[in-house]
Design an enzyme around this catalytic site. Structure first.
Site, PDB file in Angstrom:
ATOM      1  N   CYS A 273       0.747  -1.267   0.042  1.00  0.00           N
ATOM      2  CA  CYS A 273       0.024   0.104  -0.060  1.00  0.00           C
ATOM      3  C   CYS A 273       0.712   1.182  -0.052  1.00  0.00           C
ATOM      4  O   CYS A 273       0.589   2.006  -0.754  1.00  0.00           O
ATOM      5  CB  CYS A 273      -0.815  -0.092   1.210  1.00  0.00           C
ATOM      6  SG  CYS A 273      -2.078  -1.230   1.173  1.00  0.00           S
TER       7      CYS A 273
HETATM    8  N1  NAD Z   1      -2.624  -5.947   2.155  1.00  0.00           N
HETATM    9  C1  NAD Z   1      -3.196  -4.810   2.583  1.00  0.00           C
HETATM   10  O1  NAD Z   1      -2.719  -4.257   3.763  1.00  0.00           O
HETATM   11  C2  NAD Z   1      -4.036  -3.851   2.007  1.00  0.00           C
HETATM   12  C3  NAD Z   1      -4.847  -2.901   2.822  1.00  0.00           C
HETATM   13  C4  NAD Z   1      -5.824  -2.031   2.242  1.00  0.00           C
HETATM   14  C5  NAD Z   1      -6.066  -2.283   0.787  1.00  0.00           C
HETATM   15  N2  NAD Z   1      -5.301  -3.119   0.045  1.00  0.00           N
HETATM   16  C6  NAD Z   1      -5.479  -3.085  -1.192  1.00  0.00           C
HETATM   17  O2  NAD Z   1      -6.335  -4.371  -1.525  1.00  0.00           O
HETATM   18  C7  NAD Z   1      -6.193  -4.995  -2.784  1.00  0.00           C
HETATM   19  C8  NAD Z   1      -5.702  -6.484  -2.527  1.00  0.00           C
HETATM   20  O3  NAD Z   1      -4.492  -6.595  -1.747  1.00  0.00           O
HETATM   21  P1  NAD Z   1      -4.066  -7.988  -0.890  1.00  0.00           P
HETATM   22  O4  NAD Z   1      -2.991  -7.518  -0.330  1.00  0.00           O
HETATM   23  O5  NAD Z   1      -5.154  -8.627  -0.501  1.00  0.00           O
HETATM   24  O6  NAD Z   1      -3.506  -8.610  -2.166  1.00  0.00           O
HETATM   25  P2  NAD Z   1      -2.861 -10.217  -2.167  1.00  0.00           P
HETATM   26  O7  NAD Z   1      -1.828 -10.097  -3.113  1.00  0.00           O
HETATM   27  O8  NAD Z   1      -2.564 -10.565  -0.752  1.00  0.00           O
HETATM   28  O9  NAD Z   1      -4.188 -11.146  -2.640  1.00  0.00           O
HETATM   29  C9  NAD Z   1      -4.772 -10.848  -4.015  1.00  0.00           C
HETATM   30  C10 NAD Z   1      -5.444 -12.056  -4.350  1.00  0.00           C
HETATM   31  O10 NAD Z   1      -6.179 -12.307  -5.575  1.00  0.00           O
HETATM   32  C11 NAD Z   1      -5.952 -12.979  -6.355  1.00  0.00           C
HETATM   33  N3  NAD Z   1      -5.967 -12.648  -7.843  1.00  0.00           N
HETATM   34  C12 NAD Z   1      -5.252 -12.062  -8.670  1.00  0.00           C
HETATM   35  N4  NAD Z   1      -5.898 -12.006  -9.678  1.00  0.00           N
HETATM   36  C13 NAD Z   1      -7.394 -12.488  -9.957  1.00  0.00           C
HETATM   37  C14 NAD Z   1      -8.306 -12.734 -10.635  1.00  0.00           C
HETATM   38  N5  NAD Z   1      -8.382 -12.068 -11.764  1.00  0.00           N
HETATM   39  N6  NAD Z   1      -9.211 -13.311 -10.034  1.00  0.00           N
HETATM   40  C15 NAD Z   1      -9.357 -13.651  -8.772  1.00  0.00           C
HETATM   41  N7  NAD Z   1      -8.227 -13.680  -8.029  1.00  0.00           N
HETATM   42  C16 NAD Z   1      -7.299 -13.101  -8.458  1.00  0.00           C
HETATM   43  C17 NAD Z   1      -4.378 -13.439  -6.187  1.00  0.00           C
HETATM   44  O11 NAD Z   1      -4.158 -14.957  -6.337  1.00  0.00           O
HETATM   45  C18 NAD Z   1      -4.409 -13.271  -4.531  1.00  0.00           C
HETATM   46  O12 NAD Z   1      -4.699 -14.475  -3.911  1.00  0.00           O
HETATM   47  C19 NAD Z   1      -4.918  -4.029  -3.367  1.00  0.00           C
HETATM   48  O13 NAD Z   1      -5.561  -3.262  -4.255  1.00  0.00           O
HETATM   49  C20 NAD Z   1      -4.397  -3.490  -2.071  1.00  0.00           C
HETATM   50  O14 NAD Z   1      -3.868  -2.130  -2.425  1.00  0.00           O
HETATM   51  C21 NAD Z   1      -4.339  -3.949   0.538  1.00  0.00           C
END
Ligand code: NAD
Length: 436
Positions: A273
């Site tokens: 992030c």
């Molecule tokens: N990690 C954090 O602390 C956090 C906090 C707030 C917001 N976010 C935002 O949330 C979003 C997700 O982040 P995250 O940390 O959960 O990511 P992550 O990488 O932990 O998880 C993403 C998941 O999505 C799956 N994926 C990718 N493409 C896909 C598709 N087309 N269809 C289905 N599944 C798919 C991946 O296999 C993975 O398991 C991002 O935009 C991030 O900026 C993250």
């Protein structure tokens, strides 16, 4: 009043929810809806992740294995990799990654792939919410046309909204259910249906004027954090020149009961992030002919931090009459922050790579990260045992995991570079601590 069928199904907890992306964000969210009585599918393209989840093995710090197993048994939760499930979903929430490309431009391909998958199976009456952090305009300019091409009408038979995820993985105080949700719809009706959904799991939902306001609210939160961390980092560099411990100053300033919020210096920012999201806003503004200055400066300062840590280690060894070349350096913590195993964008990559380039013999300990790849080298975590601490020419605290016994580190190590101020303020006279 929400009188659309999907609103009724949400109220009665009959709405079938699919959360796309079962990562740090999507899994705890899916589990929270399942805990509240909804039937939830966690959709993910990673088959290994899907298989592990269906065996009751969560990957992040925010979901317990026992709870996941109970929800699987009760058929409240199931992980799937087959997009056909969307044809039966009343509600779809998209939580896929939004990283940066090679030139630090937004890589929106995961959002596009997921949203195309939803639009291709659009079911009239569906609520679709994007939660992935993204540039302002994504929901309205990128997602909406995908659905409109299939004949969907926003606010009539499609309820489309943006609601940023604000989770802080591993935070013991604030879980998904404790964090107020900001919701912005394409139309007021879209916002109302999406708000109704989130009111089922969180105590406070803030409906804002548009999806773009909600997209920008998330970016502003993270730019705010990024800029303030940069200020703390630069302040720490200035304090060092002045021979003052920056933490003493920050602690003193933080006694003011209003108008001040403490941020702390560190070895550099990491995770999915804080280093990434501001670039989404910069990219969008540049396309508009405007160059955001605060974001650029904060980025420049934060990116200097790993090099500054190397300088601290080099100087500290030098004061001991040693070179970095050949020095045994034990790194404590490679995750980008305490209590979790997320190493994405972690400054540990740069610090360890630079130490290796200079010929140091580097080992690391991290209870959350069993292996850590830096370039071509795959490191295996070691235990920070007393002999390991004693043997190191320098112990470097990069991540202040709560599992480390800092009193033992202080007793056994003879030279410590502490980038997190984790080491107690009083240490044996045989131990030297260099604090950031
Ligand atoms: N990690 C954090 O602390 C956090 C906090 C707030 C917001 N976010 C935002 O949330 C979003 C997700 O982040 P995250 O940390 O959960 O990511 P992550 O990488 O932990 O998880 C993403 C998941 O999505 C799956 N994926 C990718 N493409 C896909 C598709 N087309 N269809 C289905 N599944 C798919 C991946 O296999 C993975 O398991 C991002 O935009 C991030 O900026 C993250």
């Amino acid at each position: 009043m929400n009188d659309s069928p999907v609103a009724d199904r949400i109220r009665n907890r009959e709405a079938r929810i699919t959360v796309i992306g079962q990562g740090y964000v999507g899994l705890p969210l899916a589990v929270e809806f399942a805990r509240r009585g909804f039937t939830v599918v966690g959709l993910d393209t990673d088959p290994a992740r899907v298989a592990a989840l269906n065996l009751g093995h969560p990957h992040g710090p925010d979901v317990e294995g026992e709870e996941l197993k109970a929800l699987l048994r009760e058929r409240r939760y199931e992980a799937r990799s087959d997009f056909s499930v969307l044809e039966q979903s009343d509600v779809v929430i998209i939580c896929v990654p939004t990283p940066l490309g090679k030139s630090r431009e937004p890589d929106i391909s995961f959002v596009v792939a997921a949203a195309e998958g939803v639009a291709a199976r659009f079911r009239p009456g569906q609520l679709v919410v994007l939660e992935s952090t993204t540039y302002p305009g994504t929901t309205e300019e990128l997602l909406l046309p995908m659905f409109e091409r299939r004949g969907a009408r926003a606010g009539v038979d499609l309820f489309l909204a943006f609601s940023p995820e604000r989770i802080d993985p591993g935070n013991p105080t604030f879980h998904v259910r404790d964090i107020p949700k900001v919701v912005g719809g394409i139309t007021p009706e879209c916002a109302r249906v999406a708000s109704l959904l989130y009111r089922q799991i969180v105590p406070s939902v803030i409906e804002v004027a548009s999806a773009k306001v909600a997209e920008l609210a998330k970016l502003y939160e993270n730019v705010f954090r990024n800029v303030n961390i940069a200020l703390a980092n630069e302040f720490a560099m200035m304090c060092r020149r002045l021979g003052v411990n920056s933490r003493d100053v920050i602690a003193a300033a933080a006694t003011k009961p209003f108008g001040f919020m403490p941020f702390y210096p560190g070895p550099g920012i990491g995770g999915h992030c804080i280093p990434v999201d501001p670039a989404y806003l910069s990219w969008r503004m540049r396309a508009d002919g405007y160059e955001p200055r605060f974001i650029a400066l904060a980025d420049e300062i934060n990116r200097q931090m790993p090099a500054f840590v190397i300088e601290l280690i080099t100087e500290a060894l030098n004061d001991d009459g040693r070179a970095v070349k050949g020095a045994r350096i034990l790194i404590l913590g490679v995750a980008y922050k305490r209590g979790i195993g997320d190493t994405r964008e972690s400054p540990a990559h740069e610090v360890i790579a630079a130490l290796c380039r200079r010929g140091a013999a580097v080992t690391y300990a991290d209870p959350h990260v069993p292996t850590f790849r830096v370039g071509e080298i795959e490191f295996k975590a070691v235990e920070p045992t007393e002999p390991a601490l004693r043997d190191a020419d320098c112990v470097v605290v990069l991540t202040d995991h709560p599992e480390f016994d800092y009193a033992t580190v202080a007793r056994q190590a003879h030279l410590i570079v502490d980038t997190r101020q984790a080491i107690p303020s009083t240490v044996p006279s045989t131990t030297r601590v260099v604090r950031l």
